[in-house]
Write a protein that holds these residues in place. Structure first.
Motif, PDB file in Angstrom:
ATOM      1  N   GLU A  43       0.859  -1.191   0.000  1.00  0.00           N
ATOM      2  CA  GLU A  43       0.000   0.000   0.000  1.00  0.00           C
ATOM      3  C   GLU A  43       0.893   1.238   0.000  1.00  0.00           C
ATOM      4  N   ILE A  44       0.650   2.135  -0.925  1.00  0.00           N
ATOM      5  CA  ILE A  44       1.398   3.392  -1.014  1.00  0.00           C
ATOM      6  C   ILE A  44       0.423   4.549  -0.917  1.00  0.00           C
ATOM      7  N   THR A  45       0.728   5.512  -0.042  1.00  0.00           N
ATOM      8  CA  THR A  45      -0.046   6.747   0.062  1.00  0.00           C
ATOM      9  C   THR A  45       0.877   7.918  -0.252  1.00  0.00           C
ATOM     10  N   GLN A  46       0.534   8.654  -1.277  1.00  0.00           N
ATOM     11  CA  GLN A  46       1.296   9.859  -1.636  1.00  0.00           C
ATOM     12  C   GLN A  46       0.457  11.077  -1.282  1.00  0.00           C
ATOM     13  N   HIS A  47       0.968  11.881  -0.345  1.00  0.00           N
ATOM     14  CA  HIS A  47       0.227  13.058   0.107  1.00  0.00           C
ATOM     15  C   HIS A  47       0.412  14.236  -0.844  1.00  0.00           C
ATOM     16  N   ARG A  48       1.548  14.283  -1.480  1.00  0.00           N
ATOM     17  CA  ARG A  48       1.791  15.270  -2.535  1.00  0.00           C
ATOM     18  C   ARG A  48       2.899  14.743  -3.426  1.00  0.00           C
ATOM     19  N   ALA A  49       2.995  15.297  -4.619  1.00  0.00           N
ATOM     20  CA  ALA A  49       4.060  14.873  -5.536  1.00  0.00           C
ATOM     21  C   ALA A  49       5.423  15.247  -4.954  1.00  0.00           C
ATOM     22  N   ILE A  50       6.409  14.391  -5.204  1.00  0.00           N
ATOM     23  CA  ILE A  50       7.781  14.648  -4.786  1.00  0.00           C
ATOM     24  C   ILE A  50       8.577  15.073  -6.005  1.00  0.00           C
ATOM     25  N   LYS A  51       9.185  16.233  -5.945  1.00  0.00           N
ATOM     26  CA  LYS A  51      10.031  16.701  -7.037  1.00  0.00           C
ATOM     27  C   LYS A  51      11.336  15.907  -7.042  1.00  0.00           C
ATOM     28  N   SER A  52      11.847  15.667  -8.233  1.00  0.00           N
ATOM     29  CA  SER A  52      13.034  14.816  -8.365  1.00  0.00           C
ATOM     30  C   SER A  52      14.272  15.413  -7.701  1.00  0.00           C
ATOM     31  N   HIS A  53      14.268  16.744  -7.476  1.00  0.00           N
ATOM     32  CA  HIS A  53      15.446  17.386  -6.878  1.00  0.00           C
ATOM     33  C   HIS A  53      15.329  17.553  -5.365  1.00  0.00           C
TER      34      HIS A  53
END
Length: 291
Positions: free
Chosen positions: A103-113
């Motif tokens: 199960e994965i929960t992403q609360h906001r996008a993560i920028k690659s930098h």
């Protein structure tokens, strides 16, 4: 109750060394096993741009928006999972463990930098009729804010004395209204390509010969590749970076092979199945929900 142990890492553990240690980790046969209260934190880590590109290519992510793919933090956390399960007090051997749920929960996008702190710990141990299920929780923090988290469930097959649950009967017929499908052809080298970028070099994924040594008729696709491939196909249909994607891993996918993605869209949720070429045998089942 075990005392809490906090371990700080300055760099990602080396995969080869972890696998070598795993070969000799015996575990314990004592009844009523318990998990150590261990937390391992990798601080100030930055994603490798080359690895991001390779991961997108092998998993089918098309977007070039500067964000990490939804499932990418898992491969950063994976060596920490191994380190955690090789820590003092973990009662099971790693060989033979099966990843059955994620199960994965992403609360906001993560920028690659963005610079991340990644914390991993055991969160639950359950006794079932098939053996013991161990949950590992991973959390990604950026500037103190939790932006991503996951629960990986691994099964240790062992007699536990727990009675098997009766299989459900009289199941309602599936509603296939609005069912959409995609067909994917998987090359024989898929497991080796994913292993190079993910670090998960379990022999059952690499070659037919090496998989046979562990009782498989051939080498199989990584479960987390399958989940990532589904995320690549469906995440952008939610129109939300914040989401939860949950999967149960079913039958293995032998390589090379052809599989079928089946999915249905609702207002804030997409349910999906990955099945064999004929759309019958289940390989993966889950949902992705807008948050």
């Amino acid at each position: 109750m075990h005392p809490t142990s906090h371990i700080q890492l300055k760099k990602t553990p080396g995969i080869l060394g972890l696998y070598k240690r795993a070969l000799f980790a015996k575990g314990s046969k004592k009844p009523n096993p318990t998990l150590p209260n261990t937390q391992i934190t990798l601080r100030d880590t930055l994603s490798d741009p080359k690895k991001i590109t390779q991961y997108k290519e092998v998993c089918g992510f098309k977007e070039d928006n500067g964000n990490l793919p939804l499932t990418f933090p898992h491969i950063i956390a994976f060596p920490i999972h191994l380190e955690l399960m090789l820590s003092k007090g973990f009662p099971f051997a790693l060989l033979g463990m099966v990843h059955i749920r994620n199960e994965i929960t992403q609360h906001r996008a993560i920028k690659s930098h963005e610079i991340m702190d990644i914390c991993c710990s055991f969160s639950d141990l359950r006794t079932t009729d098939k053996g013991y299920e161990v949950d590992i929780k991973s959390e990604v923090y950026i500037a103190g804010d939790r932006v991503w988290e996951s629960i990986s469930t691994n099964l240790i097959r062992r007699k536990t004395g727990v009675a098997a649950q009766p299989k459900a009967t009289n199941q309602e017929a599936e509603d296939n209204t609005g069912l959409k499908t995609e067909s994917w052809s998987l090359a024989s080298n898929l497991g080796r390509r994913y292993a190079l970028v993910s670090g998960d070099s379990n022999p059952i994924h690499l070659l037919k010969l090496s998989a046979k040594l562990f009782g498989f008729k051939g080498h199989i696709a990584h479960g987390m590749w399958t989940k990532a491939r589904v995320a690549a196909a469906l995440h952008n249909q939610l129109d939300s970076e914040a989401c939860k994607i949950t999967v149960d891993f079913k039958l293995p996918i032998f390589l090379p092979g052809k599989i079928q993605l089946q999915y249905q869209n609702a207002s804030n949720e997409i349910t999906f199945d990955v099945k064999d070429e004929q759309g019958i045998k289940p390989h993966l089942k889950g949902s992705i929900v807008k948050l």
